[in-house]
Design a protein around this motif. Structure first.
Motif, PDB file in Angstrom:
ATOM      1  N   ASP A  17     -49.269 -13.881  18.434  1.00 14.83           N
ATOM      2  CA  ASP A  17     -48.007 -13.198  18.132  1.00 14.83           C
ATOM      3  C   ASP A  17     -47.191 -14.008  17.135  1.00 14.83           C
ATOM      4  OD1 ASP A  17     -48.510 -11.105  19.678  1.00 14.83           O
ATOM      5  OD2 ASP A  17     -47.188 -11.687  21.351  1.00 14.83           O
ATOM      6  N   GLY A  18     -46.700 -13.339  16.121  1.00 13.13           N
ATOM      7  CA  GLY A  18     -45.826 -14.004  15.153  1.00 13.13           C
ATOM      8  C   GLY A  18     -46.573 -14.708  14.041  1.00 13.13           C
ATOM      9  N   GLU A  19     -47.893 -14.815  14.139  1.00 13.62           N
ATOM     10  CA  GLU A  19     -48.638 -15.503  13.078  1.00 13.62           C
ATOM     11  C   GLU A  19     -48.944 -14.540  11.934  1.00 13.62           C
ATOM     12  OE1 GLU A  19     -51.216 -18.882  15.517  1.00 13.62           O
ATOM     13  OE2 GLU A  19     -52.240 -17.103  14.778  1.00 13.62           O
ATOM     14  N   ARG A  20     -48.884 -15.062  10.705  1.00 13.18           N
ATOM     15  CA  ARG A  20     -49.377 -14.301   9.561  1.00 13.18           C
ATOM     16  C   ARG A  20     -50.880 -14.486   9.468  1.00 13.18           C
ATOM     17  NH1 ARG A  20     -44.941 -16.193   5.140  1.00 13.18           N
ATOM     18  NH2 ARG A  20     -43.269 -14.858   5.898  1.00 13.18           N
ATOM     19  N   LEU A  21     -51.524 -13.611   8.733  1.00 11.53           N
ATOM     20  CA  LEU A  21     -52.947 -13.807   8.472  1.00 11.53           C
ATOM     21  C   LEU A  21     -53.073 -14.843   7.369  1.00 11.53           C
ATOM     22  CD1 LEU A  21     -54.123 -10.106   8.556  1.00 11.53           C
ATOM     23  CD2 LEU A  21     -54.284 -11.828  10.328  1.00 11.53           C
ATOM     24  N   SER A  22     -53.876 -15.858   7.612  1.00 12.85           N
ATOM     25  CA  SER A  22     -53.988 -16.904   6.602  1.00 12.85           C
ATOM     26  C   SER A  22     -55.444 -17.242   6.342  1.00 12.85           C
ATOM     27  CB  SER A  22     -53.236 -18.161   7.043  1.00 12.85           C
ATOM     28  OG  SER A  22     -53.873 -18.741   8.150  1.00 12.85           O
ATOM     29  N   VAL A  23     -55.704 -17.628   5.110  1.00 10.45           N
ATOM     30  CA  VAL A  23     -57.064 -18.013   4.753  1.00 10.45           C
ATOM     31  C   VAL A  23     -57.037 -19.119   3.712  1.00 10.45           C
ATOM     32  CG1 VAL A  23     -57.289 -16.226   2.938  1.00 10.45           C
ATOM     33  CG2 VAL A  23     -59.340 -17.135   4.020  1.00 10.45           C
ATOM     34  N   ARG A  24     -57.997 -20.025   3.833  1.00  8.56           N
ATOM     35  CA  ARG A  24     -58.235 -21.022   2.784  1.00  8.56           C
ATOM     36  C   ARG A  24     -59.671 -20.825   2.306  1.00  8.56           C
ATOM     37  NH1 ARG A  24     -57.757 -27.601   3.252  1.00  8.56           N
ATOM     38  NH2 ARG A  24     -58.370 -28.065   1.102  1.00  8.56           N
ATOM     39  N   ILE A  25     -59.845 -20.808   0.998  1.00  8.02           N
ATOM     40  CA  ILE A  25     -61.178 -20.555   0.439  1.00  8.02           C
ATOM     41  C   ILE A  25     -61.518 -21.666  -0.556  1.00  8.02           C
ATOM     42  CG2 ILE A  25     -62.648 -18.876  -0.751  1.00  8.02           C
ATOM     43  CD1 ILE A  25     -60.493 -16.757  -0.195  1.00  8.02           C
ATOM     44  N   LEU A  26     -62.657 -22.294  -0.351  1.00  7.70           N
ATOM     45  CA  LEU A  26     -63.169 -23.236  -1.344  1.00  7.70           C
ATOM     46  C   LEU A  26     -64.263 -22.535  -2.130  1.00  7.70           C
ATOM     47  CD1 LEU A  26     -63.482 -26.446   0.898  1.00  7.70           C
ATOM     48  CD2 LEU A  26     -61.627 -25.861  -0.686  1.00  7.70           C
ATOM     49  N   VAL A  27     -64.034 -22.391  -3.413  1.00  6.90           N
ATOM     50  CA  VAL A  27     -65.038 -21.791  -4.295  1.00  6.90           C
ATOM     51  C   VAL A  27     -65.618 -22.926  -5.128  1.00  6.90           C
ATOM     52  CG1 VAL A  27     -65.436 -20.172  -6.203  1.00  6.90           C
ATOM     53  CG2 VAL A  27     -63.711 -19.652  -4.454  1.00  6.90           C
ATOM     54  N   ASP A  28     -66.910 -23.083  -5.095  1.00  7.74           N
ATOM     55  CA  ASP A  28     -67.529 -24.161  -5.871  1.00  7.74           C
ATOM     56  C   ASP A  28     -68.858 -23.649  -6.423  1.00  7.74           C
ATOM     57  OD1 ASP A  28     -68.175 -26.572  -7.002  1.00  7.74           O
ATOM     58  OD2 ASP A  28     -68.428 -27.666  -5.113  1.00  7.74           O
ATOM     59  N   HIS A  29     -68.773 -22.928  -7.538  1.00  5.20           N
ATOM     60  CA  HIS A  29     -69.967 -22.347  -8.166  1.00  5.20           C
ATOM     61  C   HIS A  29     -70.683 -21.452  -7.159  1.00  5.20           C
ATOM     62  CE1 HIS A  29     -69.645 -24.840 -11.880  1.00  5.20           C
ATOM     63  NE2 HIS A  29     -68.864 -25.504 -11.055  1.00  5.20           N
ATOM     64  N   SER A  30     -71.886 -21.850  -6.706  1.00  2.00           N
ATOM     65  CA  SER A  30     -72.673 -20.915  -5.887  1.00  2.00           C
ATOM     66  C   SER A  30     -72.339 -20.969  -4.400  1.00  2.00           C
ATOM     67  CB  SER A  30     -74.167 -21.180  -6.103  1.00  2.00           C
ATOM     68  OG  SER A  30     -74.472 -22.527  -5.818  1.00  2.00           O
ATOM     69  N   ILE A  31     -71.225 -21.593  -4.028  1.00  2.00           N
ATOM     70  CA  ILE A  31     -70.852 -21.611  -2.605  1.00  2.00           C
ATOM     71  C   ILE A  31     -69.406 -21.156  -2.442  1.00  2.00           C
ATOM     72  CG2 ILE A  31     -70.298 -24.091  -2.682  1.00  2.00           C
ATOM     73  CD1 ILE A  31     -71.218 -24.252   0.259  1.00  2.00           C
ATOM     74  N   VAL A  32     -69.176 -20.347  -1.416  1.00  2.00           N
ATOM     75  CA  VAL A  32     -67.817 -19.916  -1.046  1.00  2.00           C
ATOM     76  C   VAL A  32     -67.660 -20.240   0.434  1.00  2.00           C
ATOM     77  CG1 VAL A  32     -66.229 -17.968  -0.851  1.00  2.00           C
ATOM     78  CG2 VAL A  32     -67.882 -18.041  -2.740  1.00  2.00           C
ATOM     79  N   GLU A  33     -66.701 -21.126   0.751  1.00  2.00           N
ATOM     80  CA  GLU A  33     -66.496 -21.562   2.138  1.00  2.00           C
ATOM     81  C   GLU A  33     -65.090 -21.167   2.553  1.00  2.00           C
ATOM     82  OE1 GLU A  33     -67.861 -25.754   1.907  1.00  2.00           O
ATOM     83  OE2 GLU A  33     -67.668 -25.732   4.080  1.00  2.00           O
TER      84      GLU A  33
END
Ligand code: DQQ
Length: 653
Positions: free
Chosen positions: A578-594
């Protein structure tokens, strides 16, 4: 442009355009046309197989037609595999063409293949790598050993590669630490773990696959403990120190854990994964005082029916009470009030890393999960994408527990040979118990990754209407660290009574599958015309329990127009309080997305191989493909990331 605000006027969006629904990849299970194509492809395959059989070519089945192979991994053609025949998990990605098949692969150019090499993820200069082994911090250096084929970019001839770092992101590559030069590891120096005793002595235990492919455990120690780089290793004269006990298969006994101390009888204990005769995954425990002689502890630490062979078991404590202890990692031998133990197994059957949090009782040699319905092998995964054979270590310098995981390829072995390397290690992640949900771990890139951040672009309050795509003015989006927070229109949430009951990322059609409250998120490694894009997205749907649940997914189906790649939609639910926003962190490094959602409650890693969305053509978009709700990106920060240029070791290092 109504209601959309950008902090930086230089970054004004070009226009709204709908997300293209025609895609480089389609989802076979949701589309009648694809089902027909699949049936046709299967019929064609059978005819071709019959023709090949009649013409005497019995070495490998012919490849599928491009229409079938382009769609997804679910097509039932599998390449010949070497891992299982050698007594370990599958090592090939399942992508066509195999080394044996005659069909041409996608016409990869050198420029495309060179682009796939990463800028800040760990990878050796060349050849094949798999599991992380024996990670530790010693005399000011982080050490990473890894399963390595010194001769080729495919699995085999496994030795231990070795690299050292001051900060977990910049690495110096050292000479091989161990090679298969004894009868007891003749078929491979397989996975193992380090234990640093209170005296400072280092114990390295690893699995050897013998000259007869029996799995045994071996002991090695540094030749010169005064050398902080630990360049030379000595295998014990006592080897092998453990052979498969009665009832355990000769090829089902591998990957010893870091040892933990049991004060009740002054012994050290290690765990080893296996399976029993009923195909239940099991963990057996040994105790020892000198690491040369061992005693099997009666019973099994844990057993989960139907989960098959457990590889690379990891077992470590976490602090579960809110307070200062909960923000630090724990040494492997820590125990007591406020401590629970994480048991992780790498499931050979599906090559995913499963964990559960539970209570360890050293006296009865048992561990019980808090939630039986979310037991090891059937519940939580560290990562819902490509992430396997992981291992943690306790870093006494920064008082944290750090997780390493092997990220395999999803292209074909043939392409791996062309590019000359295969596999990455995920960005090392700190691991903590989530004291807010009390049901999961939190994984987060180690803080040192933030030192690689260079220039950034900041946005706020971008409202994305239902069914639209919002371009972010970034070129060369190939090495990025992205943080975003989203809020979905509250009125739509309240009225969505029938929202996609039972939604599931992996059976959905991905980012083009339109529901009332999703999907929405980011498109990374996208080209300007959006024919290639990797979607990282949220999807809110009503669960079968009647409540709204948030799903977090990666859609790889449209990540590349190349056909010889395994492409999937992957993900799971993510707890949102409750009360949290949706959050995301993305590391893009050429052929990998984490990606890390909600502070690392749910994580997904994808390997992707775009053909156009590379170099300067790689772009980022926000998108909202929901039918009934607008979404606001409350904040969005995108950093370009520096490269780490891992170097071969020189004496000046
Ligand atoms: N990899 C090693 C084994 C382990 C497997 C062999 C997991 O020790 O079980 O390369 O990927």
């Amino acid at each position: 442009m109504d209601g959309r605000h950008l902090e930086s006027s230089t970054l004004l969006p070009i226009a709204y355009v709908p997300i293209p629904s025609s895609a480089a990849g389609h989802h076979p299970s949701r589309c009648r046309t694809n089902a027909r194509l699949l049936a046709l492809a299967l019929a064609a395959f059978c005819l071709l197989a019959l023709a090949a059989f009649l013409s005497g070519d019995r070495t490998s089945p012919p490849p599928p037609t491009s229409s079938s192979s382009s769609s997804s991994s679910r097509v039932a053609f599998r390449p010949a595999s070497r891992g299982p025949s050698d007594g370990v998990s599958e090592k090939t990605s399942g992508a066509f063409p195999t080394l044996l098949s005659a069909s041409p692969s996608y016409p990869w150019t050198n420029a495309m293949l060179q682009w796939q090499r990463t800028g800040f993820h760990f990878q050796p200069p060349k050849n094949w790598m798999n599991d992380p082994n024996g990670p530790m911090w010693y005399k000011g250096w982080y050490h990473l050993f890894y399963q390595y084929n010194p001769d080729s970019a495919v699995w085999g001839n496994i030795a231990w590669g070795h690299a050292v770092s001051r900060d977990l992101v910049h690495w110096d590559h050292l000479p091989l630490a161990m090679v298969p030069d004894r009868w007891y590891d003749h078929s491979g120096v397989w996975t193992g773990s380090a234990t640093i005793l209170p005296t400072g002595q280092i114990i390295m235990l690893y699995t050897g696959s013998t000259n007869e492919s029996v799995q045994v455990q071996n002991l090695a120690v540094p030749a010169d403990p005064a050398d902080p780089l630990l360049k030379t290793w000595v295998k014990s004269d006592s080897n092998p120190v453990l052979a498969p006990p009665p009832g355990i298969g000769a090829r089902d006994f591998r990957d010893p854990t870091t040892a933990w101390y049991d004060p009740s009888d002054d012994t050290w204990r290690i765990a080893i994964g296996s399976k029993d005769g009923s195909h239940a995954g099991i963990v057996i425990v040994y105790k020892t005082r000198d690491f040369a002689r061992y005693e099997l502890v009666p019973g099994v630490l844990h057993r989960v029916p139907g989960t098959g062979m457990w590889e690379c078991v990891d077992f470590f404590p976490v602090a579960v009470e809110e307070g200062p202890a909960a923000v630090e990692g724990m040494d492997t031998s820590a125990a007591g009030d406020g401590v629970r133990h994480v048991l992780k197994a790498s499931r050979d059957n599906d090559r995913q890393d499963y964990y559960a949090i539970g209570t360890y009782n050293a006296v009865t040699n048992t561990w019980r999960p808090e939630d039986e319905g979310m037991d090891v092998g059937i519940g939580l995964q560290y990562d819902w994408g490509n992430f396997y054979a992981s291992k943690t270590f306790y870093d006494p310098e920064k008082r944290r527990r750090v997780l390493w995981g092997w990220i395999g390829e999803t292209d074909s072995e043939r392409t791996d040979l062309l590019k000359g390397w295969a596999s990455l290690q995920a960005i090392p992640r700190t691991v903590l118990f989530d004291t807010k949900t009390k049901s999961n771990l939190l994984q987060w890139p180690v803080e040192e990754v933030e030192k690689l951040r260079m220039s950034s672009k900041n946005f706020s309050m971008i409202t994305i209407d239902a069914g639209s795509v919002f371009p972010i003015n970034i070129t060369g989006g190939t090495q990025l660290d992205i943080e975003a927070e989203f809020e979905i229109e509250k009125a739509a949430l309240a009225t969505a009574v029938e929202a996609d009951v039972g939604y599931n990322c992996s059976t959905s059609s991905g980012a083009t599958d339109r529901g009332m409250l999703g999907p929405f998120g980011l498109l990374v490694l996208a080209n300007g015309r959006l024919s290639e894009k990797t979607a990282v997205y949220f999807y809110i749907a009503r669960g079968t329990d009647g409540n709204l649940h948030t799903h977090f997914c990666h859609d790889e189906l449209r990540s590349s127009s190349a056909s010889d790649i395994v492409k999937r939609v992957v993900g799971s639910t993510v707890p949102v309080l409750d009360g949290e926003r949706l959050s995301v962190r993305i590391l893009v490094d050429h052929s990998i997305v984490e990606s890390f959602a909600q502070g690392g409650r749910t994580c997904i890693t994808s390997r992707v191989y775009p053909t156009e969305a590379i170099y300067n053509a790689a772009k980022v978009f926000l998108f909202n493909n929901a039918t009934s709700a607008s979404v606001t990106a409350k904040s969005l920060t995108i950093w370009k990331m520096n490269s780490t240029f891992s170097d071969p070791y020189t004496t000046q290092a």
